[in-house]
Design a protein around this motif. Structure first.
Motif, PDB file in Angstrom:
ATOM      1  N   PRO B 232      42.165  48.288  51.688  1.00  0.00           N
ATOM      2  CA  PRO B 232      41.578  48.932  50.509  1.00  0.00           C
ATOM      3  C   PRO B 232      40.055  48.789  50.477  1.00  0.00           C
ATOM      4  O   PRO B 232      39.533  47.728  50.816  1.00  0.00           O
ATOM      5  N   PHE B 233      39.398  49.853  50.090  1.00  0.00           N
ATOM      6  CA  PHE B 233      37.943  49.880  49.914  1.00  0.00           C
ATOM      7  C   PHE B 233      37.203  49.506  51.199  1.00  0.00           C
ATOM      8  O   PHE B 233      36.265  48.727  51.180  1.00  0.00           O
ATOM      9  N   LEU B 290      35.645  45.754  44.763  1.00  0.00           N
ATOM     10  CA  LEU B 290      35.762  44.498  45.505  1.00  0.00           C
ATOM     11  C   LEU B 290      35.174  43.341  44.715  1.00  0.00           C
ATOM     12  O   LEU B 290      35.630  42.206  44.822  1.00  0.00           O
ATOM     13  N   ALA B 291      34.137  43.637  43.929  1.00  0.00           N
ATOM     14  CA  ALA B 291      33.554  42.589  43.099  1.00  0.00           C
ATOM     15  C   ALA B 291      34.459  42.292  41.902  1.00  0.00           C
ATOM     16  O   ALA B 291      34.233  41.328  41.182  1.00  0.00           O
ATOM     17  N   GLY B 292      35.477  43.122  41.690  1.00  0.00           N
ATOM     18  CA  GLY B 292      36.427  42.878  40.611  1.00  0.00           C
ATOM     19  C   GLY B 292      35.976  43.401  39.267  1.00  0.00           C
ATOM     20  O   GLY B 292      36.582  43.070  38.254  1.00  0.00           O
ATOM     21  N   ALA B 293      34.919  44.215  39.245  1.00  0.00           N
ATOM     22  CA  ALA B 293      34.461  44.807  37.981  1.00  0.00           C
ATOM     23  C   ALA B 293      35.247  46.097  37.764  1.00  0.00           C
ATOM     24  O   ALA B 293      34.770  47.189  38.055  1.00  0.00           O
ATOM     25  N   ASP B 294      36.458  45.961  37.242  1.00  0.00           N
ATOM     26  CA  ASP B 294      37.375  47.095  37.224  1.00  0.00           C
ATOM     27  C   ASP B 294      36.898  48.250  36.355  1.00  0.00           C
ATOM     28  O   ASP B 294      37.035  49.407  36.732  1.00  0.00           O
ATOM     29  N   ALA B 404      35.266  36.905  51.527  1.00  0.00           N
ATOM     30  CA  ALA B 404      34.975  37.758  50.372  1.00  0.00           C
ATOM     31  C   ALA B 404      33.554  38.307  50.474  1.00  0.00           C
ATOM     32  O   ALA B 404      33.297  39.474  50.155  1.00  0.00           O
ATOM     33  N   ARG B 407      33.386  41.177  52.890  1.00  0.00           N
ATOM     34  CA  ARG B 407      33.827  42.448  52.312  1.00  0.00           C
ATOM     35  C   ARG B 407      32.751  43.051  51.418  1.00  0.00           C
ATOM     36  O   ARG B 407      32.497  44.256  51.459  1.00  0.00           O
ATOM     37  N   LEU B 408      32.114  42.210  50.604  1.00  0.00           N
ATOM     38  CA  LEU B 408      31.055  42.719  49.730  1.00  0.00           C
ATOM     39  C   LEU B 408      29.878  43.209  50.560  1.00  0.00           C
ATOM     40  O   LEU B 408      29.264  44.236  50.247  1.00  0.00           O
TER      41      LEU B 408
ATOM     42  N   ARG C 136      42.257  29.908  48.377  1.00  0.00           N
ATOM     43  CA  ARG C 136      41.260  30.280  47.376  1.00  0.00           C
ATOM     44  C   ARG C 136      41.666  29.752  46.004  1.00  0.00           C
ATOM     45  O   ARG C 136      40.841  29.291  45.225  1.00  0.00           O
ATOM     46  N   ASP C 207      40.000  42.349  48.306  1.00  0.00           N
ATOM     47  CA  ASP C 207      39.243  42.110  49.534  1.00  0.00           C
ATOM     48  C   ASP C 207      40.088  41.424  50.598  1.00  0.00           C
ATOM     49  O   ASP C 207      39.788  41.521  51.778  1.00  0.00           O
ATOM     50  N   ARG C 274      39.225  43.424  32.452  1.00  0.00           N
ATOM     51  CA  ARG C 274      38.583  44.609  32.991  1.00  0.00           C
ATOM     52  C   ARG C 274      37.071  44.512  32.923  1.00  0.00           C
ATOM     53  O   ARG C 274      36.366  45.240  33.590  1.00  0.00           O
ATOM     54  N   PRO C 277      33.798  40.545  36.150  1.00  0.00           N
ATOM     55  CA  PRO C 277      34.056  40.619  37.582  1.00  0.00           C
ATOM     56  C   PRO C 277      34.696  39.331  38.099  1.00  0.00           C
ATOM     57  O   PRO C 277      34.736  38.319  37.397  1.00  0.00           O
ATOM     58  N   LEU C 278      35.190  39.391  39.309  1.00  0.00           N
ATOM     59  CA  LEU C 278      35.809  38.216  39.919  1.00  0.00           C
ATOM     60  C   LEU C 278      34.788  37.091  40.035  1.00  0.00           C
ATOM     61  O   LEU C 278      33.619  37.326  40.331  1.00  0.00           O
TER      62      LEU C 278
END
Lengths: 113, 427, 311
Positions: B232-233, B290-294, B404, B407-408, C136, C207, C274, C277-278
Motif C-alpha cells: 500500500p502507498f 503512511l504518516a497515519g493522518a487519515d 517506518a 516508507r516515509l 513495535r 507502512d 482520524r 497522526p501515528l
C-alpha cells in the motif's frame, strides 16, 4: 471474585461461539497453508529469528522502574494514614529514580535509530 | 442455506481488494479506487485480507508471477479481475461482486486449489532465488552464487561502505565453504549443496535466518524483506529489497519490476491525459496515509479524484482545506521532522533535484504549496519529471533508516519509476 | 467490600455485561466507519460492523508455512477475552460483578497482558511484517505503560483504596478528573496504547502492510480486531469510575450515567483517531519517559499532598 470468573466464561464462550459459527459458514473448514506476505516474493528465510530489539536499554530502565510499582500500590492505600512522612519518603525515592531516568536519557537510552 | 446467503450478501458490501498496479497504469488504479469507494469497498494491504485481486493494466511476466503467488495466498472466497484499462473498471467490479456471492463456486475453489504453497525445491539452498530475476540491477547474480548473501555482496556490488561489513560477515560461520563451493562449481547440479541446505537448515524448504554484523559489531540475524511492488502507498513497479536487522534497514537494493524497458512498452493508451496535479495529489495522499493522518489523507484523495474528474471547483476547495490542515498540524510536523534530511551537498552527491531539500515535512509542504498554486492560483503545472528522483539512488538514501522512516522517505521523494505524466506529455 | 456501597450482582448478569460490552464495541466500529466514509465524501458505513464480521466469518482460515499457530491464535483470542476481564470490575451505578480490594491492580494486570497478546500475534505468523509490528508494539508499551500505572495510582491515593467501588465513593461531590486532569489524560493515552488504537497503531500500520494484522484472516482476524475495539470500550468504561464520578449524575439512574459517560469518552477516542497522526515508537519513547512520566508523577505528588493535608 465469582463475577470475574463468570465474565471469563462468558468471554471464552463468545470466542468459542465465533469459531463454531465460522466453522459452519465459511467456504472450507480446513485452514489453507500459504507463504508469508512479501509482495508475492518467495521468503528468503523464516521470519522467526533473533530480532534485534534496539531499544533493549530502555527495557532495562523500564524493569528497574516497574519494580517500583510494587511499593507504589500498597503505599497509595496507606498514605493518608501515614501522613507527610510517607509522602516525603516516596517522592524522594521517585525523584531519585527520575534523576536516574534523566541520566539514562542523556546517555541516549531512549533513542535507538 | 439461509444464513450462508445472508452472510454472503452482507459480506459483499465490505469486500477488500488487493490492487496490483502495473507500472504506467496509474489512471486505471485511481479509477478502480474511486469505484471501490462507491461500493463501500476498501483496499486490502495484504492477500490475507483480500477478497478480490485486481490487476490494473497489463503486467509484465515478472509481475504476473508475483500476482499469481499473491492469488495463491488469498484465503478465499477469492475473485480475480484483470482490469486492462480504466474503461472496464465498472464492469470488472460488477463481475467480482456477482462472483463473490456464488458460495458453491467458492466451496469448490477452496477444495480444488493447492492447499500448500509451492516452494521450488532448491529454494532452501539458493538463498535469494526469490529475488533473482533478470532485470534487477544490483541483484543480478549471473547464477553463480547459490550461497548466502555474502556471496551476493562479495560479487562486486558496490554498496558503498557496506562492503567491508559484508566481507567480514563472510569469514564467519560455516557458510563460507558453501559460498565458495557454489561459486567455484558454477552450473553444477544442486545436489552438491544438499549437505548444506538440507532439511535441518531449511524447515519447510525455507532457510533459517543467518547472522550478520550490525553497525555496533554485534552479530544479529538478518531478515530480507522486499518492499514492493504490491504494497500500500508504494510507487508502482518499484522493488526495494531490504536487509533488516530488527526494524532497521542495514542494506538495500533497488530495482523495478520487469525491468525499466518492459514497462515503457506496456503503457496504457490513455484517452484522457492524466493531470500532473492529480498525480502530485496522489503522492501527498500516500505520504499522509503512511504518516497515519487519515483525515488529511482523505482530503488529498478527494482532491485527487476531483482533479481526475476535471471538477476544478471542488478540487480548489479541497486543496485549500488540505493546505490549511497540513500547515496547521503541529503533530504532523513533529512526526515528519528529521525524516531523511537532505542538505545541498547530499542533493549534489546523489544527483537529486532541488525540490528534495530538507526533511520529509519540508518536502510535504512544498508539494502541497505547489499543488495549491497549480490548482487554486492558476500556475502552470510544473512537469513532474523535473522533480523526479532517480530510483537507483534509493538504497544509498535509505540504508541505516528504520523501516517506518524508509516508507516515509520513499513517499516524500516524488518517486515514480515510470512517470505517468511524462509519457502523456510526449504523446 | 460492603463499605463501598457496591452491590455484587448475581453472576447471571455477566452475560448481560458481555452483551453490553459488545454493543458498545459495535457502536465504536459504526462511528469510526461512518466518520471514515464521510471524510471520503460518501454516505454509508452504518452497517460496517455487520458486513465486516460477515465477511470474516465467511472467509477461510489461513496459516503460514511453519507458523507458531498455537501462540498466534492465543494472541488473537486473548485480546477478545482480556477486555471482558476488565469489565467485570467496572460498576454500573451501584451494581458490579466483582469488587475486589485490588480492582485497579486487576485492571493493570490485564492491560499488561496485552503486551504479550499483541506480540504473540505478531510473532506467531512467521512473517517479517507481523514480526516487526509485534516488536513495535513492545517498544510502545515500554513508553506508555509506566505513565499509565502512575495515572492509575492517582485515584487510588485520593480514595485510600485500590478497590474500584471505594474510588467511586470517594468522588462524592467532586469528580477526580477536576483535580487530576493530567492523570486522566495520561490514562487516555494509555487506553489508546493498549487498544493499539489511533496514534498508537504503528504496530498495525500501512507502512508494514498491516504489521501484526498482515497474515490474519477469517475468524482469527475477527477476534483480534474485535478485541481491540473491546479494549477501547473497556478502557473508556473504566475511566468512568476512576475519574468521572461513576454513576453520579442527575435524573438518570446510575447505570445509565455510566453508559452515557462511557459513550462520550469512547466517541472522543474514536473521533481523535482520524485527527492524530501515528506516533512512531522511536519518537514516542522520549515523550513517554521525559514528558508524560514526570508530569504524572508530579500529579501524584499533588494528589498525595492534598490528601495528607486535607485528610
Amino acid at each position: 471474585m465469582y463475577g470475574i470468573v463468570a465474565m471469563a466464561l462468558v468471554a471464552v464462550f463468545a470466542v468459542a461461539f465465533l469459531y463454531a459459527l465460522h466453522r459452519a459458514v465459511n467456504v472450507l473448514a480446513e485452514p489453507l497453508t500459504v507463504l508469508p506476505a512479501q509482495s508475492g516474493w518467495l521468503p528468503q528465510e523464516h521470519a522467526l529469528s533473533r530480532f534485534h530489539a534496539r531499544w533493549y536499554p530502555a527495557s532495562i530502565v523500564f524493569l528497574a522502574f516497574d519494580v517500583e510499582m510494587l511499593f507504589m500500590y500498597p503505599w497509595a492505600v496507606v498514605v493518608a494514614e501515614e501522613g507527610m512522612t510517607a509522602v516525603v519518603e516516596m517522592f524522594l525515592f521517585l525523584g531519585a529514580l527520575l534523576i536516574a531516568v534523566t541520566w539514562a536519557w542523556r546517555e541516549g537510552v531512549f533513542r535507538w535509530v | 442455506m439461509g444464513l450462508t446467503r445472508i452472510l454472503a450478501h452482507l459480506a459483499v458490501n465490505s469486500a477488500r481488494v488487493l490492487i496490483v498496479e502495473a507500472p504506467g497504469h496509474w489512471l486505471t488504479r485511481v479509477e478502480l479506487e474511486q469505484q471501490m469507494l462507491l461500493r463501500g469497498w476498501c483496499a486490502a494491504w495484504t492477500p490475507a485480507d483480500a477478497d478480490v485481486l485486481a490487476v490494473c493494466g497489463v503486467p509484465g511476466p515478472e509481475l504476473v508471477e508475483l500476482a499469481q503467488r499473491l492469488w495463491e495466498q488469498m484465503p478465499g472466497p477469492r475473485v480475480r479481475v484483470d482490469v486492462a484499462s480504466s474503461a472496464v473498471v465498472g464492469s470488472a467490479l460488477e463481475d467480482a461482486a456477482a462472483l463473490l456471492l456464488d458460495t458453491p463456486y467458492h466451496r469448490a475453489d477452496a477444495r480444488e486449489r493447492a492447499q500448500e504453497p509451492r516452494i521450488p525445491e532448491d529454494h532452501g539452498q539458493m538463498g535469494h532465488e526469490g529475488m533473482d530475476h533478470g532485470g534487477h540491477e544490483g541483484m543480478n547474480h549471473e547464477g553463480m552464487d547459490h550461497g548466502g548473501h555474502e556471496g551476493m555482496n562479495h560479487e562486486g556490488m558496490d554498496h558503498g561502505g557496506h562492503e567491508g561489513m559484508n566481507h567480514e560477515g563472510m569469514d564467519r560461520g560455516g557458510h563460507e565453504g558453501m559460498n565458495h563451493e557454489a561459486m567455484d562449481h558454477e552450473g553444477m547440479d544442486h545436489a552438491g549443496h544438499g549437505g548444506h541446505g538440507g532439511m535441518d537448515m531449511a524447515p519447510a524448504g525455507i532457510a533459517l535466518a543467518q547472522g550478520g554484523q550490525d553497525r555496533d559489531g554485534l552479530e544479529m540475524d538478518v531478515l530480507h524483506l522486499p518492499l514492493g511492488p504490491v504494497l500500500p502507498f508504494w510507487p508502482a513497479g518499484l522493488v526495494l529489497c531490504c536487509s533488516l536487522q530488527g526494524d532497521v534497514v542495514v542494506d538495500a537494493a533497488a530495482s523495478v519490476v520487469d525491468g525499466a524497458g518492459q514497462a515503457a512498452g506496456s503503457k496504457e493508451p490513455q484517452a484522457p491525459p492524466v493531470p500532473a496535479s492529480a498525480v502530485r495529489c496522489d503522492g501527498v495522499m500516500a505520504l499522509l496515509a503512511l504518516a497515519g493522518a487519515d483525515d488529511a489523507a482523505a482530503r488529498a484523495r478527494r482532491a485527487r479524484d476531483a482533479l481526475v474528474r476535471g471538477d476544478q471547483g471542488a478540487a480548489r476547495d479541497v486543496v485549500e482545506r488540505l493546505h490549511r490542515t497540513v500547515r496547521r498540524s503541529w503533530l504532523l510536523r513533529w512526526s515528519l521532522r528529521g525524516v531523511l534530511v537532505l542538505d545541498p551537498s547530499d542533493l549534489a552527491r546523489h544527483g537529486l533535484p532541488e525540490g528534495c531539500r530538507g526533511d520529509a515535512h519540508d518536502r510535504l509542504s512544498s508539494m502541497v504549496e505547489g499543488l495549491r498554486s497549480e490548482v487554486c492560483g492558476g500556475a502552470v503545472p510544473a512537469a513532474v519529471e523535473s522533480g523526479a528522483v532517480p530510483w537507483e539512488r534509493m538504497p544509498h538514501l535509505v540504508t541505516g533508516l528504520e523501516l517506518a522512516t524508509v516508507r516515509l522517505a520513499v513517499a516524500s521523494l516524488n518517486l515514480e519509476p515510470f512517470s505517468t505524466v511524462q509519457e502523456t506529455g510526449h504523446a | 467490600m460492603p463499605e463501598s456501597g457496591m452491590v455484587i450482582a448475581a453472576v447471571g448478569w455477566a452475560g448481560v455485561a458481555g452483551i453490553l460490552l459488545c454493543a458498545l464495541a459495535y457502536v465504536a466500529v459504526t462511528l469510526d466507519a461512518v466518520l471514515s466514509a464521510r471524510q471520503l465524501g460518501v454516505r454509508g458505513g452504518w452497517t460496517a460492523p455487520l458486513s465486516r464480521a460477515a465477511r470474516l466469518l465467511r472467509q477461510r482460515q489461513r496459516t503460514t508455512v511453519a507458523a507458531d499457530t498455537l501462540l498466534w491464535r492465543v494472541g488473537g483470542a486473548g485480546m477478545f477475552i482480556g477486555a471482558f476481564l476488565i469489565v467485570a470490575v467496572i460498576p454500573m451505578g451501584r451494581w458490579v460483578l466483582a469488587d475486589p480490594d485490588v480492582g485497579i491492580v486487576w485492571f493493570n494486570v490485564v492491560d499488561v497482558m496485552v503486551w504479550a497478546l499483541v506480540w504473540l500475534t505478531g510473532w506467531g505468523a512467521n512473517s517479517t511484517h507481523s514480526l516487526v509490528g509485534g516488536y513495535r508494539f513492545l517498544a510502545h508499551g515500554l513508553a506508555y505503560e509506566l505513565p499509565l500505572m502512575f495515572a492509575l495510582v492517582a485515584p487510588a491515593i485520593a480514595a485510600g483504596s485500590l478497590g474500584v467501588g471505594d474510588v467511586v465513593a470517594a468522588q462524592d461531590g467532586l469528580w477526580f478528573v477536576v483535580w487530576m486532569p493530567v492523570a486522566f489524560l495520561v490514562y487516555l493515552v494509555g487506553v489508546t496504547g493498549f487498544s493499539v488504537w489511533g496514534p498508537f497503531a504503528p504496530a498495525l500500520a500501512a507502512d508494514i502492510a498491516g504489521g501484526v494484522l498482515a497474515e490474519l484472516s477469517a475468524v482469527d482476524r475477527l477476534v483480534f480486531q474485535a478485541g481491540r475495539y473491546l479494549f477501547l470500550v473497556a478502557g473508556a468504561a473504566f475511566s468512568v469510575p476512576l475519574f468521572l464520578g461513576g454513576g453520579s449524575g442527575p435524573v438518570l439512574p446510575g447505570w445509565a450515567w455510566v453508559l452515557v459517560k462511557t459513550v462520550a469518552v469512547l466517541a472522543v477516542l474514536v473521533w481523535l483517531r482520524r485527527k492524530v497522526p501515528l506516533v512512531r515508537p522511536d519518537r514516542f519513547m522520549e515523550i513517554g519517559w521525559m514528558v508524560l512520566l514526570p508530569a504524572v508523577v508530579v500529579q501524584d505528588l499533588l494528589v498525595s499532598l492534598i490528601v495528607v493535608s486535607g485528610g
